[in-house]
Design a protein around this motif. Structure first.
Motif, PDB file in Angstrom:
ATOM      1  N   LEU A  23      -2.002  -1.431  -6.049  1.00  0.00           N
ATOM      2  CA  LEU A  23      -1.783  -1.428  -7.494  1.00  0.00           C
ATOM      3  C   LEU A  23      -1.341  -0.081  -8.043  1.00  0.00           C
ATOM      4  N   VAL A  24      -1.386   0.993  -7.248  1.00  0.00           N
ATOM      5  CA  VAL A  24      -1.263   2.325  -7.825  1.00  0.00           C
ATOM      6  C   VAL A  24       0.055   3.006  -7.464  1.00  0.00           C
ATOM      7  N   ASP A  25       0.348   4.072  -8.224  1.00  0.00           N
ATOM      8  CA  ASP A  25       1.569   4.853  -7.981  1.00  0.00           C
ATOM      9  C   ASP A  25       1.397   5.824  -6.822  1.00  0.00           C
ATOM     10  N   TRP A  26       0.225   6.478  -6.800  1.00  0.00           N
ATOM     11  CA  TRP A  26      -0.054   7.472  -5.766  1.00  0.00           C
ATOM     12  C   TRP A  26      -1.477   7.291  -5.257  1.00  0.00           C
ATOM     13  N   ALA A  27      -1.696   7.667  -4.005  1.00  0.00           N
ATOM     14  CA  ALA A  27      -3.040   7.594  -3.431  1.00  0.00           C
ATOM     15  C   ALA A  27      -3.388   8.913  -2.750  1.00  0.00           C
ATOM     16  N   ASP A  28      -4.647   9.270  -2.846  1.00  0.00           N
ATOM     17  CA  ASP A  28      -5.186  10.435  -2.143  1.00  0.00           C
ATOM     18  C   ASP A  28      -6.484   9.987  -1.482  1.00  0.00           C
ATOM     19  N   LEU A  29      -6.340   9.210  -0.419  1.00  0.00           N
ATOM     20  CA  LEU A  29      -7.487   8.597   0.244  1.00  0.00           C
ATOM     21  C   LEU A  29      -7.673   9.179   1.647  1.00  0.00           C
ATOM     22  N   ASP A  30      -7.807  10.489   1.679  1.00  0.00           N
ATOM     23  CA  ASP A  30      -7.953  11.182   2.961  1.00  0.00           C
ATOM     24  C   ASP A  30      -9.381  11.647   3.217  1.00  0.00           C
ATOM     25  N   GLY A  31     -10.327  11.230   2.372  1.00  0.00           N
ATOM     26  CA  GLY A  31     -11.689  11.766   2.448  1.00  0.00           C
ATOM     27  C   GLY A  31     -12.332  11.648   3.809  1.00  0.00           C
ATOM     28  N   ALA A  32     -12.145  10.516   4.474  1.00  0.00           N
ATOM     29  CA  ALA A  32     -12.762  10.327   5.793  1.00  0.00           C
ATOM     30  C   ALA A  32     -12.056  11.134   6.872  1.00  0.00           C
ATOM     31  N   LEU A  33     -10.806  11.515   6.620  1.00  0.00           N
ATOM     32  CA  LEU A  33     -10.065  12.304   7.598  1.00  0.00           C
ATOM     33  C   LEU A  33     -10.477  13.766   7.583  1.00  0.00           C
ATOM     34  N   LEU A  34     -11.204  14.170   6.539  1.00  0.00           N
ATOM     35  CA  LEU A  34     -11.605  15.561   6.395  1.00  0.00           C
ATOM     36  C   LEU A  34     -12.970  15.851   7.002  1.00  0.00           C
ATOM     37  N   ILE A  35     -13.640  14.795   7.521  1.00  0.00           N
ATOM     38  CA  ILE A  35     -14.989  14.981   8.064  1.00  0.00           C
ATOM     39  C   ILE A  35     -14.999  14.736   9.575  1.00  0.00           C
ATOM     40  N   SER A  36     -16.044  15.248  10.226  1.00  0.00           N
ATOM     41  CA  SER A  36     -16.129  15.135  11.687  1.00  0.00           C
ATOM     42  C   SER A  36     -17.186  14.142  12.147  1.00  0.00           C
ATOM     43  N   ASN A  37     -17.924  13.532  11.206  1.00  0.00           N
ATOM     44  CA  ASN A  37     -19.025  12.638  11.604  1.00  0.00           C
ATOM     45  C   ASN A  37     -18.995  11.317  10.839  1.00  0.00           C
ATOM     46  N   THR A  54       0.836  -1.200   0.000  1.00  0.00           N
ATOM     47  CA  THR A  54       0.000   0.000   0.000  1.00  0.00           C
ATOM     48  C   THR A  54       0.874   1.255   0.000  1.00  0.00           C
ATOM     49  N   PRO A  55       0.464   2.293  -0.723  1.00  0.00           N
ATOM     50  CA  PRO A  55       1.255   3.530  -0.777  1.00  0.00           C
ATOM     51  C   PRO A  55       0.970   4.445   0.396  1.00  0.00           C
ATOM     52  N   TYR A  56       1.715   5.525   0.467  1.00  0.00           N
ATOM     53  CA  TYR A  56       1.369   6.616   1.363  1.00  0.00           C
ATOM     54  C   TYR A  56       0.222   7.399   0.731  1.00  0.00           C
ATOM     55  N   THR A  57      -0.675   7.882   1.552  1.00  0.00           N
ATOM     56  CA  THR A  57      -1.728   8.754   1.036  1.00  0.00           C
ATOM     57  C   THR A  57      -1.345  10.208   1.275  1.00  0.00           C
ATOM     58  N   SER A  58      -1.717  11.058   0.321  1.00  0.00           N
ATOM     59  CA  SER A  58      -1.553  12.489   0.542  1.00  0.00           C
ATOM     60  C   SER A  58      -2.673  12.995   1.446  1.00  0.00           C
ATOM     61  N   PHE A  59      -2.465  14.169   1.992  1.00  0.00           N
ATOM     62  CA  PHE A  59      -3.490  14.847   2.794  1.00  0.00           C
ATOM     63  C   PHE A  59      -3.763  16.180   2.125  1.00  0.00           C
ATOM     64  N   THR A  60      -5.039  16.508   1.937  1.00  0.00           N
ATOM     65  CA  THR A  60      -5.415  17.649   1.115  1.00  0.00           C
ATOM     66  C   THR A  60      -5.415  18.965   1.908  1.00  0.00           C
ATOM     67  N   ILE A  61      -4.775  19.964   1.321  1.00  0.00           N
ATOM     68  CA  ILE A  61      -4.755  21.316   1.862  1.00  0.00           C
ATOM     69  C   ILE A  61      -5.537  22.203   0.902  1.00  0.00           C
ATOM     70  N   GLY A  62      -6.730  22.625   1.314  1.00  0.00           N
ATOM     71  CA  GLY A  62      -7.567  23.458   0.463  1.00  0.00           C
ATOM     72  C   GLY A  62      -7.066  24.888   0.381  1.00  0.00           C
ATOM     73  N   ILE A  63      -7.563  25.627  -0.607  1.00  0.00           N
ATOM     74  CA  ILE A  63      -7.195  27.027  -0.781  1.00  0.00           C
ATOM     75  C   ILE A  63      -7.717  27.835   0.405  1.00  0.00           C
ATOM     76  N   ILE A  77      -3.074   1.606   5.813  1.00  0.00           N
ATOM     77  CA  ILE A  77      -3.020   0.333   6.528  1.00  0.00           C
ATOM     78  C   ILE A  77      -4.349  -0.388   6.325  1.00  0.00           C
ATOM     79  N   LEU A  78      -4.310  -1.512   5.632  1.00  0.00           N
ATOM     80  CA  LEU A  78      -5.511  -2.322   5.426  1.00  0.00           C
ATOM     81  C   LEU A  78      -5.643  -3.337   6.556  1.00  0.00           C
ATOM     82  N   ASN A  79      -6.870  -3.647   6.918  1.00  0.00           N
ATOM     83  CA  ASN A  79      -7.092  -4.648   7.958  1.00  0.00           C
ATOM     84  C   ASN A  79      -7.482  -5.983   7.324  1.00  0.00           C
ATOM     85  N   SER A  80      -7.722  -6.982   8.154  1.00  0.00           N
ATOM     86  CA  SER A  80      -8.031  -8.326   7.657  1.00  0.00           C
ATOM     87  C   SER A  80      -9.527  -8.621   7.648  1.00  0.00           C
TER      88      SER A  80
END
Length: 338
Positions: A298-312, A124-133, A326-329
């Motif tokens: 399978l991928v070169d880069w990941a941007d899977l931070d969507g759940a980290l950007l929400i509070s609920n 699994t790759p590292y995921t980026s974390f998004t910084i909005g304008i 980190i994937l679980n079993s």
């Protein structure tokens, strides 16, 4: 008989999500369940404004879905072909059914999808974390919140692009990728900006120009010192071949591709065309993000931070540890409902 249930939900963002042409503090989603013999598969449709979907459109589409004729959930291709042909568009709605079906089948098999696909858990790759304008003060605050991440994704495309990058570089030298969200309309200006970004430690540039400027984008990619990644420009797997040599790679999102089934095909087609692959998401719960993460080895880069950007978030699934996915079993897409 496979039973379908769905209910609307509204995601609350921790920060305003500011892009080149819009801003929002919430995202509507539809939570979907498929149940068979007491086993429940979870799915999700996330509907940011540019997709053109809403609680109303997704509800109308899902009301048409009749799975009573399908006794065997393992007939996945047949089921998802049926769902796809019910109506044009509705990609997020279709993705919700696809994700729930994958979760259901994985739970019946008692295997996570990365194992069903034969993928390496450690890859699994590292995921980026998004910084909005935003203002320099808020940008610095966001950078501090993201100090555990090894790569950051920066939203650009307004008139303060260089200020954004300079502000970030004043507090961190972590690698950056940038997403202009179609914000640069002049190809020479875009190229000049990319050369400047190249000196600032940028890894790649996502959707720098409007998707309609096909020839300008091909010229830009041919002259760019950095990889260019298509996002808004393409939707389905059949779109990919015409983007070879127009972009260096593609950004796959389940909400665009109608789910995991087609996303896997997208990876295969892009690799056959020698294109780079990025795996992205919308603002989503851990349900849809964890489904996408099953493909991440399978991928070169990941941007899977969507759940980290929400509070609920109402699911628990894949985790991010020092920036690494980190994937679980757990079987299926690897989530539990809170």
């Amino acid at each position: 008989m496979i039973q379908l249930r769905y209910q609307p939900y509204e995601l609350q963002l921790k920060h305003a999500f500011n892009l080149a042409t819009s801003s929002r503090t919430t995202t509507p989603v539809m939570l979907v369940e498929l149940e068979l013999d007491g086993i429940i598969g979870y799915g999700e449709a996330s509907m940011p404004p540019y997709l053109g979907e809403s609680h109303e459109t997704v509800s109308r589409f899902l009301a048409k879905v009749d799975l009573t004729g399908f006794k065997d959930p393992f007939r996945m291709d047949e089921i998802l072909e049926y769902v796809d042909k019910l109506d044009q568009g509705n990609r997020a709605a279709k993705a919700a059914v696809d994700i729930a079906l994958h979760d259901l089948v994985g739970k019946i098999m008692n295997l996570p999808w990365y194992r069903i696909w034969g993928l390496n858990l450690e890859a699994t790759p590292y995921t980026s974390f998004t910084i909005g304008i935003d203002t320099p003060e808020v940008v610095v605050e966001k950078i501090r919140e993201a100090e555990a991440f090894k790569i950051l994704k920066v939203k650009l495309g307004r008139d303060n692009d260089k200020e954004m990058i300079e502000t970030i570089r004043s507090v961190t030298d972590v690698p950056l990728c940038v997403d202009a969200n179609q914000g640069w309309t002049d190809k020479q200006m875009a190229l000049d900006m990319i050369h400047w970004l190249n000196e600032k430690g940028i890894v790649f540039v996502e959707q720098p120009m409007p998707k309609e400027q096909f020839d300008d984008m091909a010229w830009l990619t041919a002259h760019s010192p950095l990889p260019t990644i298509a996002d808004e420009a393409f939707q389905r797997v059949q779109d990919i071949p015409r983007f070879k040599d127009v972009y260096t790679g593609i950004n796959i999102k389940l909400m665009k591709s109608t789910g995991m089934r087609e996303a896997k095909k997208m990876v295969d087609v892009a690799r056959a065309l020698n294109m780079k692959v990025m795996l992205g998401c919308m603002t989503e719960t851990s349900c849809a993000v964890s489904a996408a993460a099953q493909l991440s080895p399978l991928v070169d880069w990941a941007d899977l931070d969507g759940a980290l950007l929400i509070s609920n978030d109402i699911f628990e699934g894949m985790k991010v540890n020092n920036g690494k996915i980190i994937l679980n079993s757990l079987p299926g897409i690897g989530v539990t409902k809170c």
